[in-house]
Design a protein around this motif. Structure first.
Motif, PDB file in Angstrom:
ATOM      1  N   PRO A  13      25.764  36.167  32.898  1.00  0.00           N
ATOM      2  CA  PRO A  13      26.730  35.224  33.480  1.00  0.00           C
ATOM      3  C   PRO A  13      27.854  34.876  32.510  1.00  0.00           C
ATOM      4  O   PRO A  13      27.669  34.898  31.290  1.00  0.00           O
ATOM      5  CB  PRO A  13      25.871  33.990  33.794  1.00  0.00           C
ATOM      6  N   SER A  14      29.008  34.542  33.046  1.00  0.00           N
ATOM      7  CA  SER A  14      30.173  34.222  32.212  1.00  0.00           C
ATOM      8  C   SER A  14      30.061  32.857  31.527  1.00  0.00           C
ATOM      9  O   SER A  14      30.897  32.511  30.704  1.00  0.00           O
ATOM     10  CB  SER A  14      31.448  34.280  33.042  1.00  0.00           C
ATOM     11  N   THR A  15      29.003  32.124  31.835  1.00  0.00           N
ATOM     12  CA  THR A  15      28.789  30.824  31.181  1.00  0.00           C
ATOM     13  C   THR A  15      28.175  30.985  29.788  1.00  0.00           C
ATOM     14  O   THR A  15      28.178  30.050  29.002  1.00  0.00           O
ATOM     15  CB  THR A  15      27.864  29.934  32.040  1.00  0.00           C
ATOM     16  N   ILE A  16      27.672  32.177  29.495  1.00  0.00           N
ATOM     17  CA  ILE A  16      27.035  32.435  28.199  1.00  0.00           C
ATOM     18  C   ILE A  16      28.106  32.752  27.152  1.00  0.00           C
ATOM     19  O   ILE A  16      29.041  33.509  27.408  1.00  0.00           O
ATOM     20  CB  ILE A  16      26.039  33.605  28.299  1.00  0.00           C
ATOM     21  N   LYS A  17      27.935  32.188  25.957  1.00  0.00           N
ATOM     22  CA  LYS A  17      28.872  32.421  24.858  1.00  0.00           C
ATOM     23  C   LYS A  17      28.264  33.269  23.741  1.00  0.00           C
ATOM     24  O   LYS A  17      28.976  33.878  22.963  1.00  0.00           O
ATOM     25  CB  LYS A  17      29.334  31.082  24.253  1.00  0.00           C
ATOM     26  N   GLU A  18      26.917  33.296  23.675  1.00  0.00           N
ATOM     27  CA  GLU A  18      26.249  34.004  22.591  1.00  0.00           C
ATOM     28  C   GLU A  18      25.015  34.734  23.108  1.00  0.00           C
ATOM     29  O   GLU A  18      24.294  34.225  23.957  1.00  0.00           O
ATOM     30  CB  GLU A  18      25.838  33.015  21.495  1.00  0.00           C
ATOM     31  N   VAL A  19      24.783  35.930  22.566  1.00  0.00           N
ATOM     32  CA  VAL A  19      23.578  36.699  22.882  1.00  0.00           C
ATOM     33  C   VAL A  19      22.792  36.827  21.583  1.00  0.00           C
ATOM     34  O   VAL A  19      23.242  37.459  20.625  1.00  0.00           O
ATOM     35  CB  VAL A  19      23.918  38.087  23.456  1.00  0.00           C
ATOM     36  N   GLN A  20      21.623  36.213  21.553  1.00  0.00           N
ATOM     37  CA  GLN A  20      20.781  36.174  20.354  1.00  0.00           C
ATOM     38  C   GLN A  20      20.097  37.528  20.103  1.00  0.00           C
ATOM     39  O   GLN A  20      20.144  38.421  20.944  1.00  0.00           O
ATOM     40  CB  GLN A  20      19.696  35.094  20.527  1.00  0.00           C
ATOM     41  N   ASN A  21      19.425  37.638  18.967  1.00  0.00           N
ATOM     42  CA  ASN A  21      18.641  38.826  18.630  1.00  0.00           C
ATOM     43  C   ASN A  21      17.543  39.061  19.654  1.00  0.00           C
ATOM     44  O   ASN A  21      16.918  38.120  20.136  1.00  0.00           O
ATOM     45  CB  ASN A  21      17.991  38.676  17.244  1.00  0.00           C
ATOM     46  N   MET A  42      27.540  38.192  19.474  1.00  0.00           N
ATOM     47  CA  MET A  42      26.422  39.039  19.882  1.00  0.00           C
ATOM     48  C   MET A  42      25.793  39.560  18.601  1.00  0.00           C
ATOM     49  O   MET A  42      26.498  39.991  17.687  1.00  0.00           O
ATOM     50  CB  MET A  42      26.923  40.187  20.745  1.00  0.00           C
ATOM     51  N   HIS A  43      24.490  39.526  18.529  1.00  0.00           N
ATOM     52  CA  HIS A  43      23.793  39.933  17.311  1.00  0.00           C
ATOM     53  C   HIS A  43      23.444  41.420  17.358  1.00  0.00           C
ATOM     54  O   HIS A  43      23.286  42.000  18.424  1.00  0.00           O
ATOM     55  CB  HIS A  43      22.550  39.068  17.115  1.00  0.00           C
ATOM     56  N   ARG A  44      23.301  42.019  16.199  1.00  0.00           N
ATOM     57  CA  ARG A  44      23.074  43.465  16.073  1.00  0.00           C
ATOM     58  C   ARG A  44      21.853  43.961  16.845  1.00  0.00           C
ATOM     59  O   ARG A  44      21.855  45.052  17.364  1.00  0.00           O
ATOM     60  CB  ARG A  44      22.935  43.859  14.612  1.00  0.00           C
ATOM     61  N   ASN A  45      20.809  43.187  16.924  1.00  0.00           N
ATOM     62  CA  ASN A  45      19.596  43.615  17.630  1.00  0.00           C
ATOM     63  C   ASN A  45      19.445  42.926  18.983  1.00  0.00           C
ATOM     64  O   ASN A  45      18.338  42.753  19.470  1.00  0.00           O
ATOM     65  CB  ASN A  45      18.367  43.336  16.763  1.00  0.00           C
ATOM     66  N   LYS A  59      33.780  43.987  26.393  1.00  0.00           N
ATOM     67  CA  LYS A  59      35.051  44.002  25.677  1.00  0.00           C
ATOM     68  C   LYS A  59      34.900  44.758  24.355  1.00  0.00           C
ATOM     69  O   LYS A  59      33.787  44.952  23.860  1.00  0.00           O
ATOM     70  CB  LYS A  59      35.558  42.577  25.452  1.00  0.00           C
ATOM     71  N   ARG A  60      36.023  45.177  23.819  1.00  0.00           N
ATOM     72  CA  ARG A  60      36.060  46.004  22.609  1.00  0.00           C
ATOM     73  C   ARG A  60      35.296  45.395  21.443  1.00  0.00           C
ATOM     74  O   ARG A  60      34.594  46.084  20.718  1.00  0.00           O
ATOM     75  CB  ARG A  60      37.511  46.244  22.204  1.00  0.00           C
ATOM     76  N   GLN A  61      35.392  44.104  21.248  1.00  0.00           N
ATOM     77  CA  GLN A  61      34.789  43.441  20.096  1.00  0.00           C
ATOM     78  C   GLN A  61      33.269  43.566  20.065  1.00  0.00           C
ATOM     79  O   GLN A  61      32.652  43.375  19.026  1.00  0.00           O
ATOM     80  CB  GLN A  61      35.177  41.962  20.061  1.00  0.00           C
ATOM     81  N   LEU A  62      32.650  43.881  21.190  1.00  0.00           N
ATOM     82  CA  LEU A  62      31.187  43.954  21.255  1.00  0.00           C
ATOM     83  C   LEU A  62      30.648  45.380  21.098  1.00  0.00           C
ATOM     84  O   LEU A  62      29.433  45.579  21.073  1.00  0.00           O
ATOM     85  CB  LEU A  62      30.691  43.337  22.565  1.00  0.00           C
ATOM     86  N   LEU A  63      31.521  46.361  20.989  1.00  0.00           N
ATOM     87  CA  LEU A  63      31.073  47.752  20.898  1.00  0.00           C
ATOM     88  C   LEU A  63      30.120  48.006  19.741  1.00  0.00           C
ATOM     89  O   LEU A  63      29.213  48.819  19.843  1.00  0.00           O
ATOM     90  CB  LEU A  63      32.271  48.697  20.780  1.00  0.00           C
ATOM     91  N   LYS A  64      30.316  47.301  18.643  1.00  0.00           N
ATOM     92  CA  LYS A  64      29.466  47.544  17.464  1.00  0.00           C
ATOM     93  C   LYS A  64      28.030  47.075  17.655  1.00  0.00           C
ATOM     94  O   LYS A  64      27.165  47.394  16.851  1.00  0.00           O
ATOM     95  CB  LYS A  64      30.086  46.899  16.232  1.00  0.00           C
ATOM     96  N   TYR A  65      27.749  46.357  18.723  1.00  0.00           N
ATOM     97  CA  TYR A  65      26.402  45.815  18.955  1.00  0.00           C
ATOM     98  C   TYR A  65      25.620  46.570  20.025  1.00  0.00           C
ATOM     99  O   TYR A  65      24.502  46.197  20.338  1.00  0.00           O
ATOM    100  CB  TYR A  65      26.491  44.344  19.351  1.00  0.00           C
ATOM    101  N   ILE A  66      26.201  47.601  20.596  1.00  0.00           N
ATOM    102  CA  ILE A  66      25.507  48.319  21.661  1.00  0.00           C
ATOM    103  C   ILE A  66      24.959  49.655  21.140  1.00  0.00           C
ATOM    104  O   ILE A  66      25.481  50.208  20.180  1.00  0.00           O
ATOM    105  CB  ILE A  66      26.423  48.530  22.891  1.00  0.00           C
ATOM    106  N   PRO A  67      23.905  50.175  21.785  1.00  0.00           N
ATOM    107  CA  PRO A  67      23.312  51.451  21.354  1.00  0.00           C
ATOM    108  C   PRO A  67      24.179  52.631  21.811  1.00  0.00           C
ATOM    109  O   PRO A  67      23.965  53.210  22.862  1.00  0.00           O
ATOM    110  CB  PRO A  67      21.948  51.448  22.052  1.00  0.00           C
TER     111      PRO A  67
END
Length: 168
Positions: A13-21, A42-45, A59-67
Protein backbone atom coordinates in the motif's frame (compact mmCIF):
# COMPACT_ATOMS: atom_id res chain seq x y z
CA UNK A 1 4.79 -12.06 4.27
CA UNK A 2 6.86 -14.92 5.61
CA UNK A 3 6.39 -18.30 3.90
CA UNK A 4 2.91 -17.57 2.52
CA UNK A 5 2.53 -20.61 0.31
CA UNK A 6 0.06 -19.55 -2.41
CA UNK A 7 0.86 -15.85 -2.66
CA UNK A 8 1.52 -14.89 -6.31
CA UNK A 9 1.43 -11.08 -6.17
CA UNK A 10 2.10 -8.44 -3.55
CA UNK A 11 1.03 -4.85 -3.99
CA UNK A 12 2.31 -2.86 -1.04
CA UNK A 13 0.00 0.00 0.00
CA UNK A 14 1.05 3.60 -0.65
CA UNK A 15 0.65 4.37 3.07
CA UNK A 16 3.88 2.48 3.81
CA UNK A 17 7.10 4.51 4.00
CA UNK A 18 9.60 1.81 4.99
CA UNK A 19 10.14 -1.89 4.26
CA UNK A 20 12.09 -3.59 7.04
CA UNK A 21 14.51 -6.53 6.76
CA UNK A 22 13.01 -9.89 5.80
CA UNK A 23 9.47 -8.64 5.24
CA UNK A 24 8.97 -10.71 2.08
CA UNK A 25 10.59 -14.08 2.76
CA UNK A 26 10.17 -17.60 1.32
CA UNK A 27 7.05 -16.79 -0.68
CA UNK A 28 7.72 -19.63 -3.09
CA UNK A 29 4.96 -18.79 -5.58
CA UNK A 30 5.41 -15.02 -5.54
CA UNK A 31 5.83 -13.83 -9.13
CA UNK A 32 4.99 -10.10 -9.02
CA UNK A 33 5.85 -7.37 -6.55
CA UNK A 34 4.56 -3.80 -6.78
CA UNK A 35 6.36 -1.31 -4.57
CA UNK A 36 4.73 2.15 -4.41
CA UNK A 37 6.67 5.38 -4.86
CA UNK A 38 5.81 6.26 -1.25
CA UNK A 39 8.49 3.83 0.01
CA UNK A 40 11.40 5.96 1.16
CA UNK A 41 13.48 3.32 2.96
CA UNK A 42 13.98 -0.29 1.97
CA UNK A 43 16.51 -2.60 3.60
CA UNK A 44 18.91 -4.87 1.71
CA UNK A 45 17.28 -8.09 2.92
CA UNK A 46 13.66 -6.95 2.59
CA UNK A 47 13.05 -9.53 -0.15
CA UNK A 48 14.64 -12.90 0.49
CA UNK A 49 14.30 -16.45 -0.89
CA UNK A 50 11.42 -15.73 -3.28
CA UNK A 51 12.72 -17.86 -6.13
CA UNK A 52 9.77 -17.40 -8.52
CA UNK A 53 9.77 -13.60 -8.33
CA UNK A 54 10.01 -12.43 -11.95
CA UNK A 55 8.30 -9.03 -12.13
CA UNK A 56 8.93 -5.88 -10.10
CA UNK A 57 7.36 -2.45 -10.32
CA UNK A 58 9.26 0.20 -8.36
CA UNK A 59 11.07 3.51 -8.50
CA UNK A 60 14.72 3.75 -9.51
CA UNK A 61 16.01 4.39 -5.99
CA UNK A 62 14.87 0.93 -4.84
CA UNK A 63 16.60 -1.10 -7.57
CA UNK A 64 19.59 -1.84 -5.35
CA UNK A 65 17.35 -3.73 -2.89
CA UNK A 66 15.70 -6.18 -5.27
CA UNK A 67 16.99 -9.62 -6.39
CA UNK A 68 18.05 -8.50 -9.87
CA UNK A 69 19.36 -11.78 -11.31
CA UNK A 70 15.94 -13.46 -11.38
CA UNK A 71 13.87 -10.50 -12.63
CA UNK A 72 12.46 -10.86 -16.15
CA UNK A 73 10.21 -7.77 -16.14
CA UNK A 74 11.06 -4.40 -14.61
CA UNK A 75 8.61 -1.51 -14.55
CA UNK A 76 10.22 1.68 -13.31
CA UNK A 77 7.67 4.14 -11.99
CA UNK A 78 9.79 7.13 -11.10
CA UNK A 79 13.20 8.37 -12.10
CA UNK A 80 14.33 11.65 -10.56
CA UNK A 81 17.71 11.82 -12.21
CA UNK A 82 19.42 10.32 -15.21
CA UNK A 83 19.69 6.52 -15.16
CA UNK A 84 23.13 5.15 -14.35
CA UNK A 85 24.90 2.07 -15.66
CA UNK A 86 24.95 0.56 -12.15
CA UNK A 87 21.14 0.77 -11.98
CA UNK A 88 21.07 -2.15 -14.41
CA UNK A 89 24.03 -4.18 -13.18
CA UNK A 90 23.04 -7.77 -12.43
CA UNK A 91 19.79 -7.86 -14.44
CA UNK A 92 21.11 -10.83 -16.42
CA UNK A 93 17.67 -12.28 -17.19
CA UNK A 94 15.73 -9.06 -17.78
CA UNK A 95 13.67 -9.32 -20.96
CA UNK A 96 11.16 -6.48 -20.56
CA UNK A 97 11.84 -2.93 -19.36
CA UNK A 98 9.25 -0.18 -18.92
CA UNK A 99 10.49 3.34 -18.27
CA UNK A 100 8.63 6.50 -17.24
CA UNK A 101 8.07 9.25 -19.81
CA UNK A 102 10.76 11.55 -18.40
CA UNK A 103 13.55 9.08 -19.22
CA UNK A 104 15.03 9.97 -22.60
CA UNK A 105 18.37 8.18 -22.49
CA UNK A 106 19.76 4.80 -21.41
CA UNK A 107 23.32 4.07 -20.27
CA UNK A 108 25.56 3.06 -23.18
CA UNK A 109 26.32 -0.46 -21.88
CA UNK A 110 22.66 -1.42 -21.28
CA UNK A 111 22.63 -4.53 -23.54
CA UNK A 112 26.11 -5.77 -22.64
CA UNK A 113 26.97 -8.77 -20.45
CA UNK A 114 26.15 -8.01 -16.81
CA UNK A 115 23.76 -5.20 -17.81
CA UNK A 116 20.54 -6.63 -19.30
CA UNK A 117 22.03 -8.77 -22.10
CA UNK A 118 18.64 -10.48 -22.67
CA UNK A 119 16.62 -7.26 -23.00
CA UNK A 120 14.30 -7.46 -26.02
CA UNK A 121 11.13 -5.57 -24.98
CA UNK A 122 11.22 -1.85 -24.28
CA UNK A 123 8.40 0.44 -23.28
CA UNK A 124 9.60 4.04 -23.54
CA UNK A 125 9.29 7.44 -25.16
CA UNK A 126 10.14 7.83 -28.84
CA UNK A 127 12.88 10.23 -27.75
CA UNK A 128 14.57 7.43 -25.82
CA UNK A 129 14.31 5.02 -28.74
CA UNK A 130 15.96 7.61 -30.99
CA UNK A 131 18.86 7.89 -28.53
CA UNK A 132 19.73 4.18 -28.89
CA UNK A 133 22.53 3.05 -31.15
CA UNK A 134 21.68 0.87 -34.14
CA UNK A 135 23.31 -2.09 -32.37
CA UNK A 136 21.00 -1.57 -29.37
CA UNK A 137 17.91 -1.22 -31.59
CA UNK A 138 18.77 -4.47 -33.36
CA UNK A 139 18.48 -6.41 -30.09
CA UNK A 140 14.88 -5.29 -29.52
CA UNK A 141 11.93 -7.40 -30.64
CA UNK A 142 9.08 -5.42 -29.09
CA UNK A 143 8.70 -1.66 -28.69
CA UNK A 144 5.83 -0.02 -26.84
CA UNK A 145 5.25 3.73 -26.99
CA UNK A 146 2.83 4.36 -24.10
CA UNK A 147 3.32 8.15 -24.18
CA UNK A 148 2.92 8.82 -27.91
CA UNK A 149 -0.27 9.82 -29.68
CA UNK A 150 1.16 8.98 -33.10
CA UNK A 151 4.30 7.44 -34.51
CA UNK A 152 6.11 8.98 -37.43
CA UNK A 153 8.23 7.19 -40.01
CA UNK A 154 11.52 8.52 -38.62
CA UNK A 155 10.83 6.95 -35.21
CA UNK A 156 10.53 3.41 -36.53
CA UNK A 157 13.25 3.59 -39.17
CA UNK A 158 15.99 0.99 -38.79
CA UNK A 159 14.08 -1.31 -36.46
CA UNK A 160 15.30 -4.43 -38.22
CA UNK A 161 14.38 -7.18 -35.74
CA UNK A 162 11.12 -5.79 -34.38
CA UNK A 163 8.19 -8.20 -34.30
CA UNK A 164 5.74 -5.98 -32.45
CA UNK A 165 5.19 -2.22 -32.15
CA UNK A 166 2.51 -0.89 -29.81
CA UNK A 167 1.35 2.71 -29.50
CA UNK A 168 -0.57 4.03 -26.49
Amino acid sequence: FDSIEHLEEIMLPSTIKEVQNEVIVKCNKLERLIIPDSIEIMHRNSIKSCDKLKSIKCKRQLLKYIPKNQIVELIMTHVEKKLKQDDFKGFDNLISLTLPSNVNELPKEIFKEGYCPQLEELSCSSELLNSLTQEQRNKLKTIHFPYEKEITKDIVNNLQNIYDIKVA
